[in-house]
Enzyme design. Structure first.
Site: not given
Length: 468
Positions: A191, A210, A244
């Protein structure tokens, strides 16, 4: 004049002066960065413990040692990376000099997240310094203790005419992005990545994004469940799942799920004890906002392991969910916490179809004793990175690029890839001012004969001869 304008102007002037170009300057800054890590190790570990309840082990492995390793690698290889790269020539250019020169972009902006607040700002910084850029660093305002050290301590180790730290939240970052940078490097969620890319587009500024995503993990029936569970549990619950590249969900058969659940329970107990909340090896959720988001995900499917939470302590137990459906919320957003959903599939083909229906992930994992199964998953899917029979160990190799594809990001870094990311690769050809007669072939009046000879001469030649 806004709060950042003076900083941007000052750094632009420093870059224009050529201050960052010499190898000696770059080496001095990298050495300063290394001293920052060495001389402030305890301070950094304490700050990571305050922000994320990170153990000294996890802080060293995933933050300090990785950053130091990147500094050391750059120092060992900097002059080789900076050298002009000679390229093959054709017959027309055999007497000329053809090469690629690696030049700094100029003023770089690096925006870092809160989950690995040291690693994810310093590792790209190493590449930006090595490539000869001036840099504005924007650490996350959420990891407050590390932000304070980066703002107050780090600048003492770098040339402050060329490097600056910008502070603030989303509003300040938005104002910072109004300025023109020559390169923007962003780590965060998709986002915000779109906001950064839109701001960069106004100035035609190149970006590395990233981002995250839902990283699948396929577990074949032909596996030792305890080995898989040990590796899955460590990578899922490392940094309390706030990673992540952590495995975000598992795809396996019903039979493997039955074998995997007790193995996962065994691994969790072995790693964190009977009461994980009191384990010194398990971190905490970064803040209340993320805690509440994760609490909602606990209602998806059925809790098979864990599920306990304590808002006052920002604690969520290492959790495994079963009976999860594809449309459940836990399968619609990146988990980013200590929750692992298991979904059952009937075959490898069904698992691959499921993975390929979704956005391309930042990482993808496959476990099997049969190497052909792992190779099939690799061949028939796409992701930023891939690891067979383990978690995110591919990230520990500076010889491999780290980055996403599609919705999980663009561009890559680590090791020399960082240097290349922050360098403009300039195509250079230096020709002789003499021997003009050779150029008659390309000048009007044109003829079929000249065209044939010219096309033959323009074909790339691998020979090193220097005679026409």
């Amino acid at each position: 004049m806004d709060a950042f304008e003076d900083t941007v102007l000052r750094l632009r002037e420093a870059f224009s002066s050529g201050r960052t170009q010499p190898a000696a300057f770059r080496v001095a800054q990298l050495e300063g960065l290394g001293r920052f890590l060495q001389e402030n190790k305890q301070l950094l570990q304490d700050a990571l413990a305050q922000d994320l309840h990170k153990s000294a082990f996890e802080s060293e492995v995933s933050e300090i040692a990785i950053s130091q390793g990147e500094v050391d690698l750059a120092l060992r290889n900097l002059r080789a990376w900076m050298k002009d790269q000679k390229v093959p020539k054709n017959l027309v250019t055999q007497l000329d000099s053809a090469f690629i020169r690696k030049e700094p972009f100029g003023l770089v902006l690096i925006i870092a997240p809160w989950n690995y607040p040291l690693n994810l700002i310093l590792v790209p910084l190493v590449g930006a310094i090595a490539a000869g850029n001036c840099v504005v660093l924007k650490p996350s305002e959420i990891s407050k203790s590390i932000e304070k050290i980066l703002a107050e301590v780090l600048p003492r180790y770098l040339d402050q005419s060329c490097f600056a730290v910008a502070l603030g939240g989303p509003e300040e970052t938005a104002r910072l992005l109004e300025h023109r940078f020559d390169y923007i490097f962003f780590t965060g969620n998709p986002r915000v990545g779109k906001i950064v890319m839109a701001a960069a587009a106004k100035h035609l500024t190149p970006v590395t994004l990233e981002l995250g995503g839902k990283n699948p993990c396929y577990v074949d029936d032909n596996c030792d469940p305890q080995t898989v569970a040990n590796r899955l549990a460590w990578f899922r619950y490392f940094n309390t799942g706030q990673t992540c590249v952590a495995p975000d969900y598992v795809l396996c058969s019903s039979d493997m799920q039955e074998r995997l659940l007790p193995a996962l329970q065994n691994a969790i107990t072995r790693f964190y004890g009977d009461d994980p909340q009191n384990s010194p090896n398990l971190g905490r959720i970064i803040n209340q906002k993320h805690f509440k988001r994760l609490q909602e995900l606990l209602s998806c499917g059925r809790v098979a392991i864990g599920g306990q939470s304590d808002e006052s302590n920002l604690y969520i137990a290492p959790t495994v969910l079963v009976d999860v459906q594809e449309m459940d919320k836990v399968m619609q957003e990146e988990v980013f916490g200590p929750i692992l959903p298991l979904m059952t599939v009937r075959s490898l083909d069904e698992a691959i179809d499921f993975i390929n229906r979704r956005e391309k992930p930042l990482a993808l994992y496959a476990f099997s004793n049969n190497s052909q199964v792992v190779k099939q998953v690799l061949a028939r899917t796409s992701s930023g990175g891939f690891c067979g029979n383990d978690g995110f160990m591919h990230m520990t190799l500076a010889s491999l690029p780290f980055g996403g594809v599609g919705a999980s990001g663009m561009g890559s870094y680590h090791g020399k890839f960082s240097f290349d990311t922050f360098s403009h690769h300039r195509a250079c050809l230096l020709r002789s001012p003499g021997m003009e007669k050779i150029n008659d072939l390309r000048y009007p009046p044109y003829s079929s004969r000249n065209l044939r000879v010219l096309l033959m001469a323009m074909e790339e030649r691998s020979c090193s001869c220097t005679l026409l």
